[in-house]
Design an enzyme around this catalytic site. Structure first.
Site, PDB file in Angstrom:
ATOM      1  N   TYR A   1     -55.015  13.888  57.006  1.00 28.28           N
ATOM      2  CA  TYR A   1     -54.535  14.986  56.361  1.00 28.28           C
ATOM      3  C   TYR A   1     -55.109  16.378  56.729  1.00 28.28           C
ATOM      4  O   TYR A   1     -54.519  17.406  56.785  1.00 28.28           O
ATOM      5  CB  TYR A   1     -54.358  14.945  54.919  1.00 28.28           C
ATOM      6  N   THR A  37     -64.939  16.672  52.705  1.00 27.20           N
ATOM      7  CA  THR A  37     -65.931  16.954  51.403  1.00 27.20           C
ATOM      8  C   THR A  37     -66.867  16.239  50.980  1.00 27.20           C
ATOM      9  O   THR A  37     -66.703  14.939  51.105  1.00 27.20           O
ATOM     10  CB  THR A  37     -64.546  17.333  50.271  1.00 27.20           C
ATOM     11  N   GLU A  88     -63.302  22.290  54.211  1.00 29.73           N
ATOM     12  CA  GLU A  88     -61.471  22.768  54.436  1.00 29.73           C
ATOM     13  C   GLU A  88     -60.853  23.024  52.971  1.00 29.73           C
ATOM     14  O   GLU A  88     -61.111  22.158  52.023  1.00 29.73           O
ATOM     15  CB  GLU A  88     -60.754  21.641  55.221  1.00 29.73           C
ATOM     16  N   GLU A 101     -52.109  20.187  50.699  1.00 32.18           N
ATOM     17  CA  GLU A 101     -51.179  19.439  51.004  1.00 32.18           C
ATOM     18  C   GLU A 101     -49.730  20.236  50.749  1.00 32.18           C
ATOM     19  O   GLU A 101     -49.635  20.568  49.563  1.00 32.18           O
ATOM     20  CB  GLU A 101     -51.233  18.102  50.629  1.00 32.18           C
ATOM     21  N   GLY A 108     -50.217  16.152  34.838  1.00 26.39           N
ATOM     22  CA  GLY A 108     -51.590  15.885  35.157  1.00 26.39           C
ATOM     23  C   GLY A 108     -51.616  15.992  36.637  1.00 26.39           C
ATOM     24  O   GLY A 108     -50.822  15.946  37.182  1.00 26.39           O
ATOM     25  N   CYS A 123     -57.965  14.602  46.357  1.00 27.85           N
ATOM     26  CA  CYS A 123     -59.329  15.627  46.127  1.00 27.85           C
ATOM     27  C   CYS A 123     -59.673  15.796  44.738  1.00 27.85           C
ATOM     28  O   CYS A 123     -61.012  15.694  44.496  1.00 27.85           O
ATOM     29  CB  CYS A 123     -58.853  16.916  46.991  1.00 27.85           C
ATOM     30  N   LYS A 150     -47.347  15.681  44.421  1.00 28.76           N
ATOM     31  CA  LYS A 150     -46.971  17.248  44.530  1.00 28.76           C
ATOM     32  C   LYS A 150     -45.807  17.183  45.428  1.00 28.76           C
ATOM     33  O   LYS A 150     -45.375  16.303  46.099  1.00 28.76           O
ATOM     34  CB  LYS A 150     -47.937  18.170  44.717  1.00 28.76           C
TER      35      LYS A 150
END
Ligand code: NAD
Ligand code: UDX
Length: 490
Positions: free
Chosen positions: A24, A141, A171, A175, A281, A286, A349
């Site tokens: 991604y 990350t 980064e 998304e 929630g 990430c 999302k």
């Protein structure tokens, strides 16, 4: 033809970029670099043959608005996708490490620490095959000091005449808006060694981004600040969602409306109005991973109070998902066994097909635990992906039971037919404009609608006959008077 950046300290020119990890982050980031830097050759490599084949096909492995055109515009010209990891590393001047850093599910730090095995294997691969100097950029990350570990691996295996500089360049794309975020980033962050060699490497990467990002948006700092800034940014964002979700529980118990509270709070320019949308929630690959990573880092640094502070962000998120599922069960007369429930949305999302850590997974789990029959519809999530999530051992210990309880639909109207309740788990725009009169007509009565994203027109739905329940606002819930006193101890 543009003059390429020459690094005098490493005696090389930035002409070829290789990105390890075609996920991604790696895929979209490199597509944008290739699009904006026609004189640089960009190759994205991955161990997964399937993923690379998809990047080379008409059907890309990830859905991101605007990405298809960007990829197709540069692919085969200065953008390539390959499984020949070694060859591309050997030829590259600058290498992005964009591999996954999931939460460890074994050994020391299990459930909290980041698993750095993919980062380490990428670093070892670079050290093993490189025959010329390179700038290695950590984009994944990672916990603070991971760049130091990469540098140590490279230095311990260095060949004569080869030099490395390791940079941190986290980064920040989200998304669903990756293309926009990459084209117009709030900031590009580059951390490096505070030495002349480090500064030159930082300048080389600034030059790459400078092709489309204005100078004032490219910030540079020391490596550790850069690594920590990424964890801090995600922790702050997640904390805002947990804060407003905590408020939503107070709203439901008092008659306040969380949307109004968020509006009032967000108008304070010191606070701002973004990331204050109460929901079922937060999900995604990430937030939870990075906050847990931060918690673990604090524990390792002997900062238990700080660890506990950030842990609460996760605890409230768990609580919010559980609270929403409990509300569904409670409203459906305290039992959902054998009841048909439609789930609208499974992605974490809107505008993505990604399901990692999606709140919907947990809502489905809690309802399946009670024996509910689920009818799931999502506009983008593939059936295979959905089943993989629900049959994961952490979600269900009996895959055959998942098959028995779950039906996946391609048509939302079919998914809602003959159900007792409809649950909105993802804020897809298309859900807003469905024909709810038709949906209501096809459902069992009383028909319940649980809006876990506060996106629908509740007054209109109630007018149609629905019992509507949402987050952070009392609508048609039983009007039980609760005194302002703590609940009795269990
Ligand atoms: P991903 O799982 O989608 O992709 C990672 C890819 O790396 C996989 O395709 C995997 O096969 C490949 N890989 C692993 N080890 C490899 C190796 N040694 N050689 C070649 N390929 C290898 O992950 P992602 O979502 O792109 O995330 C990558 C990193 O970026 C993570 O650290 C993540 O936290 C961070 N990040 C992600 C996002 C996001 O929105 N997804 C945003 C910002 C930062
Ligand atoms: C996040 C960060 O935003 C991004 O900067 C980082 O690089 C990666 O992690 P992402 O997880 O892709 O990005 O999406 P994001 O938009 O942050 O949403 C995360 C989750 O929070 C989603 O489940 C979303 O629905 C939820 N959310 C977001 C809310 O519940 N309320 C909000 O107000 C905002």
């Amino acid at each position: 033809m543009e003059k390429l950046f020459y690094c005098s300290k490493l005696d090389m020119t930035i002409g070829k970029i290789c990105c390890i990890g075609a996920g991604y982050v790696g895929g979209p980031t490199c597509a944008i670099i290739a699009h904006n830097c026609p004189s640089i050759q960009v190759t994205v490599v991955d161990l997964s043959e399937e993923r690379i084949a998809q990047w080379n096909s008409d059907s890309l492995p990830i859905f991101e608005p605007g990405l298809d055109d960007i990829v197709k515009g540069s692919r085969g010209k200065n953008l390539f996708f390959s499984t020949d990891v070694k060859k591309e590393i050997v030829e590259a001047d600058l290498i992005f490490i964009c591999v996954n850093t999931p939460t460890k599910n074994y050994g020391v730090g299990k459930g909290r620490a980041a698993d750095l095995k993919y980062i380490e294997s990428a670093a070892r691969m670079i050290a093993t095959v490189s025959t010329k100097s390179k700038i290695v950029v950590e984009k994944s990350t990672v916990p603070v000091k991971a760049a130091e570990s990469i540098a140590n691996i490279l230095k311990a295996n260095v060949k004569p005449g080869v030099k490395y500089q390791v940079l941190s360049n986290p980064e920040f794309l989200a998304e669903g808006t990756a293309v926009k975020d990459l084209l117009q980033p709030d900031r590009v962050l580059i951390g490096g060694d505070q030495t002349p060699e480090g500064h030159e490497a930082i300048q080389a990467l600034c030059w790459v981004y400078g092709h489309w990002v204005s100078k004032d948006r490219i910030i540079t700092m020391n490596t550790w600040s850069s690594e920590l800034s990424k964890l801090a940014a995600n922790a702050f964002l997640a904390q805002r969602i947990s804060s407003i979700n905590a408020m939503s529980a107070i709203c439901e118990s008092t008659g306040a409306d969380v949307t109004e509270v968020a509006h009032a709070v967000g108008m304070d320019t010191r606070i701002g109005n973004k990331f204050l949308k109460a929901s079922v929630g937060f999900g995604g690959s990430c937030f939870q991973k990075d906050v847990l990573n931060l918690v673990y880092l604090c524990e390792c640094l002997n900062l238990p109070e700080v660890a506990e502070y950030w842990q609460q962000v996760i605890n409230i998120n768990d609580y919010q998902r559980r609270r929403f599922a409990n509300k569904i069960i409670e409203c459906l007369f305290n039992t959902v066994t054998n009841k048909n429930i439609a789930i609208f949305g499974f992605a974490f999302k809107k505008d993505t097909g990604d399901t990692r850590e999606s709140a919907a997974i947990y809502i489905c789990k809690y309802l399946m635990d009670e024996g509910a029959k689920l009818h799931i519809y999502d506009p983008k999530v593939e059936e295979k992906q959905l089943i993989t999530e629900l049959t994961h051992p952490a979600i269900s210990d009996d895959p055959s039971r998942v098959k028995e309880l779950v039906t996946i639909h391609k048509d939302p109207y079919k998914a809602a037919e003959n159900t007792h309740a409809l649950v909105v788990c993802t804020e897809w725009d298309e859900f807003i404009n469905y024909d709810y009169e038709k949906i209501y007509g096809s459902m069992l009565k009383p028909a319940f609608l649980f809006d876990g994203r506060i996106i629908l027109d509740h007054q209109k739905l109630m007018g149609l006959g629905f019992n509507v329940i949402t987050i952070g606002k009392r609508l048609q819930r039983p009007n039980v008077h609760r005194p302002y006193a703590p609940a009795p101890a269990q």
